[in-house]
Motif scaffolding. Structure first.
Motif, PDB file in Angstrom:
ATOM      1  N   ARG A 168     -35.746  11.585 -76.229  1.00 28.28           N
ATOM      2  CA  ARG A 168     -35.039  12.358 -77.246  1.00 28.28           C
ATOM      3  C   ARG A 168     -35.993  13.166 -78.124  1.00 28.28           C
ATOM      4  O   ARG A 168     -35.730  14.340 -78.414  1.00 28.28           O
ATOM      5  N   GLN A 169     -37.114  12.563 -78.531  1.00 28.89           N
ATOM      6  CA  GLN A 169     -38.040  13.271 -79.413  1.00 28.89           C
ATOM      7  C   GLN A 169     -38.641  14.491 -78.711  1.00 28.89           C
ATOM      8  O   GLN A 169     -38.774  15.570 -79.305  1.00 28.89           O
TER       9      GLN A 169
ATOM     10  N   ALA B 154     -35.978  17.215 -78.472  1.00 38.27           N
ATOM     11  CA  ALA B 154     -35.748  17.854 -79.765  1.00 38.27           C
ATOM     12  C   ALA B 154     -36.876  18.814 -80.109  1.00 38.27           C
ATOM     13  O   ALA B 154     -36.642  19.921 -80.621  1.00 38.27           O
TER      14      ALA B 154
ATOM     15  N   SER C  24     -36.297  22.873 -80.434  1.00 36.95           N
ATOM     16  CA  SER C  24     -36.621  23.542 -81.685  1.00 36.95           C
ATOM     17  C   SER C  24     -37.592  24.691 -81.444  1.00 36.95           C
ATOM     18  O   SER C  24     -37.427  25.792 -81.986  1.00 36.95           O
TER      19      SER C  24
END
Length: 369
Positions: A342-343, A346, A350
């Motif tokens: 997930r990190q 993300a 971004s």
């Protein structure tokens, strides 16, 4: 909805053409009108091994080893009739309202191939000869759908039909003619004014498409990646420079165009690599009038089944497929795929959101997955 009146560019010389070593035509396909055009194109391309089968079974594709089977299948074009199950358009979010298949199978050798594990049997390219029946799904499903049809965000596209779910239609166009015929029919309003086609390609032979009166009802997206990854993993396709030259030619000819940036990989130096890609796209499209450019981003993922198939096809691949470095994602049917944590996802999302707005302003991101 009329295409802009501009001087059409000359078709760029293709950098990669796939010509099958042999063509197999099933008995049912031989009776279809479009088959004559396919065979005419194959003969013009220099194919000498054309076999008219006495039945509808494809034989002789398997070799003594998996690699031999792969090689035979990848050099074969099978002309077949789409079965009834393939004639009913299927929903295909988030790309389009519906999926229409002109063919199944792809001649390229991408080491992350998303068809691996999803199509059974040897990876032969099957083109559908019953083109009238295949395209009739555009007529029956016009005005239906939930991805673009009737939506505020993408309603201007009308009811959309994706042509590249199970093939690269441009990669086989010079020996099939199916893609240009589909674009021509939709451009002429044969299925109504409120429909449009979409497809993604890694090839650059756009001569047929430049000659079609498309009426801006087809969006051509080029599948691109960071230059280092495209060189390493996109086997048997047109190089990135060729794709971007073709992208410019189609945009100048009034086509709606797009980028499918895929599969995005979190490799060392990914920011610099994708920044280079976006800058090259910006240069390629500089000065194009009335540009309609969209972007779609698909991150790299794999399943246990696709990993096994890919390692069989490409045993020496350097493609990262480490389950321990990924997160499991389960489908509603219990299937497992491995995606980035997930990190990482993300962070990449971004970065792309910021850089797309800066380097390619006016090119909306339709979806990230």
């Amino acid at each position: 909805m009329t295409a802009p009146l501009i001087d059409l560019p000359a078709a760029p010389a293709p950098t990669r053409l796939w010509t099958p070593k042999r063509v197999l035509v099933t008995r049912a396909a031989a009776e279809q009108p479009h088959t004559a055009e396919i065979l005419r194109r194959c003969e013009a391309a220099g194919v000498e091994d054309i076999t008219l089968l006495t039945n509808d079974r494809l034989t002789g594709l398997r070799g003594e080893t998996e690699r031999e089977t792969y090689a035979r299948a990848k050099t074969t074009l099978a002309v077949v009739v789409a079965p009834p199950s393939a004639l009913k358009p299927q929903p295909i979010p988030p790309s389009a309202d519906w999926r229409i298949d002109l063919a199944k199978g792809c001649p390229a050798h991408c080491q992350y191939c998303y068809l691996a594990g999803s199509l059974s049997g040897p990876p032969v390219t099957r083109v559908y000869a019953n083109l009238d029946e295949v395209l009739d799904g555009v007529r029956t499903h016009a005005g239906l759908g939930t991805v673009t049809s009737g939506t505020a965000e993408r309603g201007h596209e009308g009811t959309t039909f994706e042509l590249s779910c199970y093939t690269d239609p441009l990669g086989i166009e010079h020996v099939t003619g199916s893609l240009a015929e589909a674009v021509r029919r939709v451009g002429a309003g044969r299925y109504g004014d409120g429909v449009s086609l979409r497809f993604t390609t890694k090839f650059d032979d756009v001569a047929d498409l430049l000659a079609v009166d498309h009426q801006r009802r087809t969006r051509v997206r080029f599948s691109v990646n960071a230059p280092e990854l495209a060189r390493r993993f996109d086997g048997g396709t047109s190089p990135l420079a060729g794709r971007l030259t073709a992208l410019r030619s189609l945009a100048l000819a009034g086509y709606r165009v797009g980028l499918t940036i895929a599969p995005v990989m979190a490799y060392p130096g990914w920011r610099e690599g994708y920044a280079d890609l976006l800058d090259q796209v910006g240069l390629a499209l500089d000065g194009v009038p009335d540009l309609d450019l969209t972007t779609e981003i698909i991150t790299h993922r794999f399943t246990p089944a696709s990993k096994d198939v890919l390692l069989g096809w490409y045993p020496h691949t350097k493609l990262e497929m480490d389950e321990d470095a990924r997160t499991q994602k389960r489908s509603k049917f219990g299937g497992v795929k491995y995606v980035y944590p997930r990190q990482t996802m993300a962070e990449m999302r971004s970065w792309f959101s910021t850089e797309l707005a800066s380097r390619l302003p006016g090119a909306p991101l339709l979806y990230w997955t």
